[in-house]
Write an enzyme that holds these catalytic residues in place. Structure first.
Site, PDB file in Angstrom:
ATOM      1  N   ARG A   1      -0.055  13.139  11.173  1.00 25.95           N
ATOM      2  CA  ARG A   1      -0.196  12.238   9.909  1.00 25.95           C
ATOM      3  C   ARG A   1       1.013  12.358   9.158  1.00 25.95           C
ATOM      4  NH1 ARG A   1      -2.496   7.796   8.216  1.00 25.95           N
ATOM      5  NH2 ARG A   1      -2.822   7.430   6.138  1.00 25.95           N
TER       6      ARG A   1
ATOM      7  N   HIS B   1       6.194   0.409   4.801  1.00 24.30           N
ATOM      8  CA  HIS B   1       4.987  -0.357   5.491  1.00 24.30           C
ATOM      9  C   HIS B   1       3.868  -0.472   4.489  1.00 24.30           C
ATOM     10  CE1 HIS B   1       2.476  -1.743   8.591  1.00 24.30           C
ATOM     11  NE2 HIS B   1       1.809  -0.688   8.549  1.00 24.30           N
ATOM     12  N   ASP B   2       3.644   0.676   3.921  1.00 23.78           N
ATOM     13  CA  ASP B   2       2.252   0.770   2.968  1.00 23.78           C
ATOM     14  C   ASP B   2       2.320  -0.241   1.664  1.00 23.78           C
ATOM     15  OD1 ASP B   2       0.521   2.170   4.546  1.00 23.78           O
ATOM     16  OD2 ASP B   2       0.816   3.866   3.428  1.00 23.78           O
TER      17      ASP B   2
ATOM     18  N   SER C   1      -0.871  -4.349   9.500  1.00 24.92           N
ATOM     19  CA  SER C   1      -0.740  -3.558  10.427  1.00 24.92           C
ATOM     20  C   SER C   1      -1.359  -3.543  11.718  1.00 24.92           C
ATOM     21  CB  SER C   1      -0.942  -1.915   9.710  1.00 24.92           C
ATOM     22  OG  SER C   1      -0.251  -0.917  10.323  1.00 24.92           O
TER      23      SER C   1
ATOM     24  N   ASP D   1       9.901  -2.622   5.400  1.00 26.60           N
ATOM     25  CA  ASP D   1       8.849  -2.103   6.243  1.00 26.60           C
ATOM     26  C   ASP D   1      10.014  -1.997   7.468  1.00 26.60           C
ATOM     27  OD1 ASP D   1       7.059  -1.434   8.056  1.00 26.60           O
ATOM     28  OD2 ASP D   1       5.754  -3.400   7.799  1.00 26.60           O
TER      29      ASP D   1
HETATM   30  C1  LIG Z   1      -8.527   6.036   1.576  1.00 27.98           C
HETATM   31  C2  LIG Z   1      -7.578   5.039   2.043  1.00 27.98           C
HETATM   32  O1  LIG Z   1      -7.157   4.203   1.354  1.00 27.98           O
HETATM   33  S1  LIG Z   1      -7.671   4.835   3.583  1.00 27.98           S
HETATM   34  C3  LIG Z   1      -6.757   3.339   3.938  1.00 27.98           C
HETATM   35  C4  LIG Z   1      -5.452   3.340   3.555  1.00 27.98           C
HETATM   36  N1  LIG Z   1      -5.148   4.741   3.400  1.00 27.98           N
HETATM   37  C5  LIG Z   1      -3.794   5.023   3.918  1.00 27.98           C
HETATM   38  O2  LIG Z   1      -3.072   3.939   4.130  1.00 27.98           O
HETATM   39  C6  LIG Z   1      -3.520   6.352   3.760  1.00 27.98           C
HETATM   40  C7  LIG Z   1      -2.013   6.438   3.931  1.00 27.98           C
HETATM   41  N2  LIG Z   1      -1.426   5.915   2.507  1.00 27.98           N
HETATM   42  C8  LIG Z   1      -1.578   6.716   1.625  1.00 27.98           C
HETATM   43  O3  LIG Z   1      -2.252   7.910   1.673  1.00 27.98           O
HETATM   44  C9  LIG Z   1      -1.080   6.198   0.286  1.00 27.98           C
HETATM   45  O4  LIG Z   1      -1.099   7.322  -0.467  1.00 27.98           O
HETATM   46  C10 LIG Z   1      -1.902   5.179  -0.290  1.00 27.98           C
HETATM   47  C11 LIG Z   1      -1.369   4.030   0.373  1.00 27.98           C
HETATM   48  C12 LIG Z   1      -3.312   5.401  -0.129  1.00 27.98           C
HETATM   49  C13 LIG Z   1      -1.650   5.242  -1.900  1.00 27.98           C
HETATM   50  O5  LIG Z   1      -0.086   5.138  -1.920  1.00 27.98           O
HETATM   51  P1  LIG Z   1       0.340   5.565  -3.547  1.00 27.98           P
HETATM   52  O6  LIG Z   1      -0.456   4.800  -4.530  1.00 27.98           O
HETATM   53  O7  LIG Z   1       1.798   5.007  -3.347  1.00 27.98           O
HETATM   54  O8  LIG Z   1       0.323   7.071  -3.597  1.00 27.98           O
HETATM   55  P2  LIG Z   1       1.115   8.054  -3.045  1.00 27.98           P
HETATM   56  O9  LIG Z   1       1.414   8.003  -1.855  1.00 27.98           O
HETATM   57  O10 LIG Z   1       2.365   8.159  -4.156  1.00 27.98           O
HETATM   58  O11 LIG Z   1       0.178   9.370  -3.189  1.00 27.98           O
HETATM   59  C14 LIG Z   1      -0.323   9.775  -4.429  1.00 27.98           C
HETATM   60  C15 LIG Z   1      -0.882  11.363  -4.078  1.00 27.98           C
HETATM   61  O12 LIG Z   1       0.156  12.073  -3.728  1.00 27.98           O
HETATM   62  C16 LIG Z   1       0.483  13.282  -4.550  1.00 27.98           C
HETATM   63  N3  LIG Z   1       1.797  13.621  -4.910  1.00 27.98           N
HETATM   64  C17 LIG Z   1       2.538  12.942  -5.293  1.00 27.98           C
HETATM   65  N4  LIG Z   1       3.839  13.475  -5.238  1.00 27.98           N
HETATM   66  C18 LIG Z   1       3.486  14.642  -4.859  1.00 27.98           C
HETATM   67  C19 LIG Z   1       4.326  15.837  -4.417  1.00 27.98           C
HETATM   68  N5  LIG Z   1       5.700  16.102  -4.748  1.00 27.98           N
HETATM   69  N6  LIG Z   1       3.585  17.080  -4.115  1.00 27.98           N
HETATM   70  C20 LIG Z   1       2.470  16.805  -3.909  1.00 27.98           C
HETATM   71  N7  LIG Z   1       1.390  15.938  -4.055  1.00 27.98           N
HETATM   72  C21 LIG Z   1       1.960  14.641  -4.298  1.00 27.98           C
HETATM   73  C22 LIG Z   1      -0.225  12.468  -5.912  1.00 27.98           C
HETATM   74  O13 LIG Z   1      -0.686  13.663  -6.994  1.00 27.98           O
HETATM   75  C23 LIG Z   1      -1.619  11.618  -5.504  1.00 27.98           C
HETATM   76  O14 LIG Z   1      -2.540  12.571  -5.333  1.00 27.98           O
HETATM   77  P3  LIG Z   1      -3.991  11.599  -5.228  1.00 27.98           P
HETATM   78  O15 LIG Z   1      -4.078  10.938  -3.966  1.00 27.98           O
HETATM   79  O16 LIG Z   1      -4.900  13.096  -5.152  1.00 27.98           O
HETATM   80  O17 LIG Z   1      -4.098  11.120  -6.481  1.00 27.98           O
HETATM   81  N1  LIG Z   2      -1.312   3.366   6.227  1.00 27.66           N
HETATM   82  C1  LIG Z   2      -1.846   3.009   6.832  1.00 27.66           C
HETATM   83  C2  LIG Z   2      -1.359   1.801   7.647  1.00 27.66           C
HETATM   84  C3  LIG Z   2      -0.801   2.460   8.739  1.00 27.66           C
HETATM   85  O1  LIG Z   2      -0.484   1.292   9.570  1.00 27.66           O
HETATM   86  C4  LIG Z   2      -3.352   3.399   7.497  1.00 27.66           C
HETATM   87  O2  LIG Z   2      -3.213   4.574   7.445  1.00 27.66           O
HETATM   88  O3  LIG Z   2      -4.162   2.833   7.972  1.00 27.66           O
END
Ligand SMILES: CC(=O)SCCNC(=O)CCNC(=O)[C@H](O)C(C)(C)COP(=O)(O)OP(=O)(O)OC[C@H]1O[C@@H](n2cnc3c(N)ncnc32)[C@H](O)[C@@H]1OP(=O)(O)O
Ligand SMILES: N[C@@H](CCO)C(=O)O
Length: 403
Positions: free
Chosen positions: A216, A351-352, A147, A318
């Protein structure tokens, strides 16, 4: 061996010309440095130095509990820390231990807020170079990132071309397209129009949580795709047990609180707990500002001095950083004679995918580190590439507003 540390790099002048008297950089290292095995990993917009799991810390780092690439970096993982010495540093302007808007301004004893200098991706690279100097690391075996972390990788290649042997730029581009610039602008406006933002000087008082939450949510939509959102939520109602966080107006109560809405509310809540609103402004501005060709005649010209190998990894679903953008960059590199491969990953996650599909990201990165672009897990879109099957990639038309 893993270390979690903070280096005081002393006075630092940003590309804007402004300086701060002391730049502290939070970083983590994994593995043993043998002199030629250093791999710098660059985090994405809201990531931290905590790229891999740390057995000594029980996996915990304040504010950023989860290792953001824990299934890609670690002992026996694709970026194998039993072979490579991995360094990951939190970027200046962020909020995970490196100096940024929430840090204390030594001249006033108060948090900098928006008095913190403007930060560019180039500032991240220069800070990383200084950190590596402190750690005794000269030339990098590789620099890898996703990214905006991929933009950070590209910046390394134009700024310090002799310092990098191999590069992996994942889910990235030479610059953001106007649609993404527009969405980032709206996200920032959500923060700055929150009354609690207070010109960026909100520390110690109520914080602009609503603005950061909206920002966000806009970001998070960019990280998914039409297909993944359809699969995850469809148009389903969230059900009786879901708590609608926005107080609905009376008419809204007639309509369902949908799963997609509940998901975005949940993600926003989690994010507000872990990130600083001013840092969000600074980090997105750095990303939006990045343009590989700035100061050069073209993207190819910017990378012309790099004589190592560059792997571009893109994802078919993506629309934030598209396959087409990566291909355009690959084409520019080919024309310039840069040793490049563009490996396209089939994924409709969005993208993620680079964060949540380690099984697809890991093999080409592992091969890049071990064997370079000749690695068997690496395909290339170049028409004459002999290991890429048809050499074609699926065009992506999955942007937010297109069908
Ligand atoms: C902490 C870090 O990893 S920081 C660096 C990377 N972080 C990021 O990129 C943040 C942005 N991306 C995310 O937050 C993404 O969720 C990721 C990349 C971290 C993980 O993605 P995925 O594994 O696909 O999980 P997903 O996006 O489905 O989210 C799951 C969460 O949403 C919750 N959820 C899913 N559906 C729903 C819904 N309909 N209503 C409310 N909550 C929900 C799940 O219970 C789960 O909760 P938890 O995180 O407390 O376990
Ligand atoms: N979801 C990731 C990638 C964003 O480019 C982050 O929050 O860092």
């Amino acid at each position: 061996m893993t270390t979690k540390n903070t280096a005081n790099l002393g006075a630092f002048q940003f590309e804007s010309g402004e300086s701060i008297p002391a730049l502290e950089v939070a970083y983590e290292t994994y593995g043993e440095f043998t002199g030629d095995n250093a791999v710098l990993v660059c985090h994405a917009l809201t990531g931290s130095a905590h790229v891999a799991r740390r057995p000594d810390a029980g996996g915990e780092t304040a504010g950023q509990a989860r290792a953001w690439w824990g299934d890609v970096v670690g002992p026996g993982k694709a970026i194998d820390t039993s072979e490579y010495y991995v360094v990951c540093a939190n970027a200046p302007g962020s909020c995970y231990g490196t100096t940024g808007p929430a840090s204390e301004n030594p001249e006033t004893g108060e948090p900098y807020g928006t008095d913190f200098p403007a930060v560019t991706v180039g500032d991240w690279t220069r800070a990383q170079r200084r950190l590596l100097d402190e750690l005794g690391v000269g030339r990098l075996h590789a620099v890898v990132g996703g990214s905006v972390g991929g933009m950070n990788v590209l910046d390394w290649l134009r700024r310090f071309p002799d310092d990098v042997e191999r590069a992996g730029a994942v889910a990235t581009a030479a610059r953001l397209d106007p649609q993404c610039l527009a969405l980032d602008t709206v996200a920032r406006r959500a923060i700055t129009s929150d009354p609690n933002w207070n010109g960026g000087h909100y520390y110690g008082g109520p914080e602009p949580e609503d603005g950061l939450a909206r920002a966000r949510q806009i970001g998070h939509i960019m990280y998914l795709s039409k297909a993944s959102m359809g699969r995850k939520f469809g148009r389903r109602s969230a059900g009786r047990e879901a708590v609608r966080e926005e107080p609905p107006d009376p008419a809204a109560a007639f309509f369902p609180y949908r799963e997609v809405e509940s998901y975005l509310d949940y993600q926003a809540d989690k994010f507000v707990d872990r990130f600083d609103a001013n840092s969000y402004l600074y980090m997105t501005r750095a990303m939006d500002d990045f343009d590989l060709s700035a100061g050069y005649e073209s993207d190819a010209d910017a990378l012309a001095a790099f004589e190592g190998e560059l792997l571009l990894l893109s994802f078919t679903g993506d629309w934030h950083f598209t396959v087409e953008q990566a291909e355009a960059l690959a084409e520019a590199c080919r024309e310039a004679g840069t040793d490049v491969a563009h490996h396209v990953v089939e994924s409709d996650h969005g993208h993620d995918a680079f964060l949540v599909e380690p099984e697809k990201v890991g093999p080409p990165l592992s091969e890049l580190l071990d064997d370079g672009l000749a690695g068997r897990a690496i395909t290339d879109t170049a028409p004459d590439a002999d290991d890429s099957g048809s050499g074609e990639f699926a065009p992506v038309h999955t942007s937010l507003f297109s069908q």
